[in-house]
Design a protein around this motif. Sequence first.
Motif, mmCIF file in Angstrom:
data_model
loop_
_atom_site.group_PDB
_atom_site.id
_atom_site.type_symbol
_atom_site.label_atom_id
_atom_site.label_comp_id
_atom_site.label_asym_id
_atom_site.label_seq_id
_atom_site.Cartn_x
_atom_site.Cartn_y
_atom_site.Cartn_z
ATOM 1 N N UNK A 44 -89.292 84.394 -23.418
ATOM 2 C CA UNK A 44 -88.284 83.532 -24.032
ATOM 3 C C UNK A 44 -87.713 82.480 -23.090
ATOM 4 N N UNK A 45 -87.476 82.849 -21.824
ATOM 5 C CA UNK A 45 -86.875 81.894 -20.885
ATOM 6 C C UNK A 45 -87.798 80.731 -20.556
ATOM 7 N N UNK A 46 -89.073 80.869 -20.854
ATOM 8 C CA UNK A 46 -90.024 79.784 -20.657
ATOM 9 C C UNK A 46 -90.584 79.307 -21.998
ATOM 10 N N UNK A 47 -89.712 79.298 -23.029
ATOM 11 C CA UNK A 47 -90.112 78.778 -24.324
ATOM 12 C C UNK A 47 -91.286 79.573 -24.901
ATOM 13 N N UNK A 48 -91.299 80.876 -24.616
ATOM 14 C CA UNK A 48 -92.384 81.763 -25.041
ATOM 15 C C UNK A 48 -93.736 81.326 -24.460
ATOM 16 N N UNK A 49 -93.682 80.752 -23.258
ATOM 17 C CA UNK A 49 -94.865 80.556 -22.420
ATOM 18 C C UNK A 49 -94.514 81.211 -21.085
ATOM 19 N N UNK A 50 -95.027 80.702 -19.965
ATOM 20 C CA UNK A 50 -94.597 81.218 -18.668
ATOM 21 C C UNK A 50 -94.883 80.198 -17.582
ATOM 22 N N UNK A 51 -94.223 80.359 -16.441
ATOM 23 C CA UNK A 51 -94.316 79.383 -15.364
ATOM 24 C C UNK A 51 -95.428 79.756 -14.381
ATOM 25 N N UNK A 52 -96.658 79.788 -14.877
ATOM 26 C CA UNK A 52 -97.832 80.017 -14.044
ATOM 27 C C UNK A 52 -98.928 79.056 -14.486
ATOM 28 N N UNK B 51 -106.828 97.987 -6.056
ATOM 29 C CA UNK B 51 -107.941 97.036 -6.178
ATOM 30 C C UNK B 51 -107.917 96.317 -7.521
ATOM 31 N N UNK B 52 -108.624 95.189 -7.590
ATOM 32 C CA UNK B 52 -108.614 94.415 -8.832
ATOM 33 C C UNK B 52 -109.984 93.819 -9.127
ATOM 34 N N UNK B 53 -110.409 93.958 -10.383
ATOM 35 C CA UNK B 53 -111.654 93.342 -10.841
ATOM 36 C C UNK B 53 -111.413 92.488 -12.085
ATOM 37 N N UNK B 54 -110.148 92.186 -12.357
ATOM 38 C CA UNK B 54 -109.767 91.405 -13.538
ATOM 39 C C UNK B 54 -109.564 89.944 -13.127
ATOM 40 N N UNK B 55 -110.154 88.994 -13.838
ATOM 41 C CA UNK B 55 -109.925 87.579 -13.518
ATOM 42 C C UNK B 55 -108.596 87.075 -14.083
ATOM 43 N N UNK B 56 -108.160 85.914 -13.598
ATOM 44 C CA UNK B 56 -107.032 85.234 -14.218
ATOM 45 C C UNK B 56 -107.386 84.909 -15.670
ATOM 46 N N UNK B 57 -106.363 84.775 -16.503
ATOM 47 C CA UNK B 57 -106.579 84.291 -17.863
ATOM 48 C C UNK B 57 -107.187 82.890 -17.779
ATOM 49 N N UNK B 58 -108.049 82.567 -18.690
ATOM 50 C CA UNK B 58 -108.863 81.355 -18.602
ATOM 51 C C UNK B 58 -108.046 80.078 -18.646
ATOM 52 N N UNK B 59 -106.991 80.064 -19.478
ATOM 53 C CA UNK B 59 -106.235 78.825 -19.689
ATOM 54 C C UNK B 59 -104.738 79.056 -19.596
ATOM 55 N N UNK B 60 -104.018 77.957 -19.462
ATOM 56 C CA UNK B 60 -102.566 78.002 -19.403
ATOM 57 C C UNK B 60 -101.995 78.616 -20.673
ATOM 58 N N UNK B 61 -100.975 79.431 -20.514
ATOM 59 C CA UNK B 61 -100.349 80.121 -21.644
ATOM 60 C C UNK B 61 -99.616 79.117 -22.530
ATOM 61 N N UNK B 62 -100.115 78.915 -23.736
ATOM 62 C CA UNK B 62 -99.445 78.009 -24.667
ATOM 63 C C UNK B 62 -98.210 78.677 -25.267
ATOM 64 N N UNK B 63 -97.208 77.884 -25.535
ATOM 65 C CA UNK B 63 -95.983 78.411 -26.123
ATOM 66 C C UNK B 63 -96.233 78.918 -27.542
#
Length: 399
Positions: A91-99, A119-131
């Motif tokens: 909510x504080x980022x308009x239902x998106x996020x600051x990444x 450990x980690x084998x998960x990639x970043x999410x492909x695209x910017x989080x849309x609101x």
Amino acid sequence: MKCLRVGGLQFLMLSAVLLVLSACGPDRDSRKKKVEKVSESIAVLGALPASAIDPPDNPTSAKKVELGRFLFYDPILSGNRDVACGTCHQPEFNYAEFLETSIGVNGSGRDSKRQFLTPNTIPFVKRNSQSVLNAAFNGLTNHGPYNPVLAPMFWDSRAKGLEEQALMPIKTLEEMRGHAFSEETIIDEIIARIQKIPEYQTRFAEAFTGEPNPVHAKNLARALAAYERTLIATNTRFDQYMRGDSNALSVSEKDGMNLFLRTGCAKCHNGPMLSDFKLHTLGVPDTQNRKESDTGVNNTYAFRTPSLRNLRYTAPYMHSGKFTTLDQVMFFYEDLAGGKIENPHVTASQIDTLATQMNLKFRDISGIVEFLNTLNDDGFDKTVPNRVPSGLKVSGNLN
């Protein structure tokens, strides 16, 4: 002075020749370009309606919205029970996020401090989080009927309507699914979990009265969509102005709006959502969070025009999240109109001509940004439940 000694007929013939030559010269080309760059009128913009429209098979109700809110913030919907819809849509980022691009599965922490666990084998999410805010109005234009079932969703418009959109993040490896379950089995796993929680059994029965077994995938999507359809911000100063309050905008903000129209921004950013909801190739630089280049729709590097509403809260911008300020976005478009392409995988022939024909100058940028700030409305619902029926952490591992 010999050159002035021309007979009347000769003078007329010489004048005619000069007129023909001048019509074929640079002045004619410049006049042609000016015709091509005619500015849009304010009629291409519009105010949002006060409320969203429900699809015929998912009428809203208070019980359904309440259920959807719990589900939105409950990590029970993720494969590892560590991430919720509300993890990347805050909510504080308009239902998106600051990444730039999100960290979903196997992540911990909030905002810029969020990182992968090891450990980690998960990639970043492909695209910017849309609101998610105002996503209920996706597809709304000034002309023609609005059908919530057909509303385009995601940067590539791969889903239609909030109901179809709702389950896709659950199925996506890096967003919510993780490695423990396949794309084909994850929804059945989630439904089985929910069926074992008495409170959810009660809430589904109250939200979907008359169904003997209401806990199923379609109702999961309906509840999430019903909640998301309440996340709207429809009373910006721009909306007030478009509804007839001439004092809602200052003189400089009106000047900024005129610049927005004159420079060509409104050729794609139009209608009540300031989006034509079409796909355009712009050559936006890729995020460095992923090894592969994001080729967009059908490998054309095309992405859907985003809304310009509530931009104050939704940085960073573009599908790759590469621009942290609105000024940087404006500089990108200025360079693009000048022939500079920032993505080395995109050729000049691929770039949308609506972008290359923009008439954006450095001096216009501050005025346009001032206008864009009139599209902010902070009066939307920011309620986050104190608990969720699963007993897991609200919004997953944010702290």
